[in-house]
Design a protein around this motif. Sequence first.
Motif, PDB file in Angstrom:
ATOM      1  N   ASN A   1      16.922  -1.811  36.031  1.00  0.00           N
ATOM      2  CA  ASN A   1      18.167  -1.148  36.409  1.00  0.00           C
ATOM      3  C   ASN A   1      19.023  -1.976  37.357  1.00  0.00           C
ATOM      4  N   THR A   2      18.625  -3.219  37.607  1.00  0.00           N
ATOM      5  CA  THR A   2      19.350  -4.064  38.559  1.00  0.00           C
ATOM      6  C   THR A   2      19.626  -5.412  37.923  1.00  0.00           C
ATOM      7  N   GLN A   3      20.866  -5.662  37.587  1.00  0.00           N
ATOM      8  CA  GLN A   3      21.230  -6.881  36.869  1.00  0.00           C
ATOM      9  C   GLN A   3      20.863  -8.135  37.643  1.00  0.00           C
ATOM     10  N   GLU A   4      21.000  -8.085  38.972  1.00  0.00           N
ATOM     11  CA  GLU A   4      20.724  -9.263  39.802  1.00  0.00           C
ATOM     12  C   GLU A   4      19.256  -9.673  39.782  1.00  0.00           C
ATOM     13  N   LEU A   5      18.386  -8.757  39.370  1.00  0.00           N
ATOM     14  CA  LEU A   5      16.951  -9.049  39.323  1.00  0.00           C
ATOM     15  C   LEU A   5      16.471  -9.429  37.931  1.00  0.00           C
ATOM     16  N   ALA A   6      17.354  -9.317  36.948  1.00  0.00           N
ATOM     17  CA  ALA A   6      16.954  -9.473  35.547  1.00  0.00           C
ATOM     18  C   ALA A   6      16.353 -10.840  35.230  1.00  0.00           C
ATOM     19  N   HIS A   7      16.751 -11.872  35.972  1.00  0.00           N
ATOM     20  CA  HIS A   7      16.271 -13.226  35.652  1.00  0.00           C
ATOM     21  C   HIS A   7      14.925 -13.545  36.282  1.00  0.00           C
ATOM     22  N   TRP A   8      14.257 -12.562  36.871  1.00  0.00           N
ATOM     23  CA  TRP A   8      12.971 -12.820  37.520  1.00  0.00           C
ATOM     24  C   TRP A   8      11.942 -13.388  36.538  1.00  0.00           C
ATOM     25  N   LYS A   9      12.034 -12.998  35.263  1.00  0.00           N
ATOM     26  CA  LYS A   9      11.081 -13.468  34.258  1.00  0.00           C
ATOM     27  C   LYS A   9      11.181 -14.972  34.018  1.00  0.00           C
ATOM     28  N   GLU A  10      12.336 -15.541  34.317  1.00  0.00           N
ATOM     29  CA  GLU A  10      12.545 -16.970  34.081  1.00  0.00           C
ATOM     30  C   GLU A  10      11.946 -17.834  35.196  1.00  0.00           C
ATOM     31  N   LEU A  11      11.758 -17.243  36.358  1.00  0.00           N
ATOM     32  CA  LEU A  11      11.242 -18.006  37.490  1.00  0.00           C
ATOM     33  C   LEU A  11       9.749 -18.290  37.312  1.00  0.00           C
ATOM     34  N   PRO A  12       9.286 -19.489  37.635  1.00  0.00           N
ATOM     35  CA  PRO A  12       7.848 -19.770  37.556  1.00  0.00           C
ATOM     36  C   PRO A  12       7.078 -18.896  38.536  1.00  0.00           C
ATOM     37  N   SER A  13       6.026 -18.266  38.045  1.00  0.00           N
ATOM     38  CA  SER A  13       5.239 -17.353  38.865  1.00  0.00           C
ATOM     39  C   SER A  13       3.842 -17.906  39.113  1.00  0.00           C
ATOM     40  N   TYR A  14       3.394 -17.770  40.345  1.00  0.00           N
ATOM     41  CA  TYR A  14       2.087 -18.247  40.768  1.00  0.00           C
ATOM     42  C   TYR A  14       1.241 -17.025  41.119  1.00  0.00           C
ATOM     43  N   VAL A  15       0.159 -16.805  40.355  1.00  0.00           N
ATOM     44  CA  VAL A  15      -0.633 -15.589  40.507  1.00  0.00           C
ATOM     45  C   VAL A  15      -2.063 -15.919  40.912  1.00  0.00           C
ATOM     46  N   ILE A  16      -2.690 -14.996  41.624  1.00  0.00           N
ATOM     47  CA  ILE A  16      -3.999 -15.283  42.221  1.00  0.00           C
ATOM     48  C   ILE A  16      -5.147 -15.213  41.225  1.00  0.00           C
ATOM     49  N   GLY A  17      -4.988 -14.466  40.121  1.00  0.00           N
ATOM     50  CA  GLY A  17      -6.116 -14.332  39.208  1.00  0.00           C
ATOM     51  C   GLY A  17      -5.732 -13.786  37.849  1.00  0.00           C
ATOM     52  N   GLY A  18      -6.744 -13.575  37.017  1.00  0.00           N
ATOM     53  CA  GLY A  18      -6.543 -13.168  35.640  1.00  0.00           C
ATOM     54  C   GLY A  18      -5.871 -11.813  35.483  1.00  0.00           C
TER      55      GLY A  18
END
Length: 222
Positions: A56-73
């Motif tokens: 519901n927030t256009q400014e957040l829509a590109h979050w999927k494009e950012l490289p994400s670093y996750v702690i586990g599976g």
Amino acid sequence: MREIVLVGTRPSKEVKSLIVSKIVFEEIPHNVLEGRDSLIFTSRYAIAALAQCAQNTQELAHWKELPSYVIGGSSAKELQKYGGNIAFIGSDAHGANFANDLVKLLADKAPLYMRAQHIVSRLTERLSEAHIDIKECIAYVNEPLKLEASLKPKSNSILIFAAPSAFKMFKQNFGWDPHYVAVAIGMTTFSAFDPDIVAFVSPTQSIDGCIELAKDLAQKMP
């Protein structure tokens, strides 16, 4: 044979479950991604919270494009579910090792750490000490539930804890029977246990791994 109980925020179809808290997503500021070029997640709930707000927030829509670093599976699977960009998955379940990995990987980046309201790790401090331009955003709150005494697991049970908060909230409701055996999903959770508790760490940072270990312990322990 000892009874196995998963203690946390969501039930399991494999073993008996005890819900000690509920997850409440926070309203994420629309400008939280400004100046950020990567994301850090140590919880699947933080990913779900961001994904929900982004709908519901256009400014957040590109979050999927950012490289994400996750702690586990578990977090990686949640990220894949929402179509996120996995850049790195932690090699083990120890928060300190994850922070050390990130120091090397994020030296020239400006990450945003999506986190719970209350955390026990020093991830932000570690990265800040390494002069990494990290910012934080509280994505969700883990609210404790007041439970009836009749729900207390019987003595000799093997209790699985998926987060330090689950252990804390369990003790607030029921205290601790010295005959319990605890299983932690990772070293961060294990470090939250009292020193006199009989406890084990799952070889993999997943609920399935915890359940497999607990079943093995139930077979072997008197």
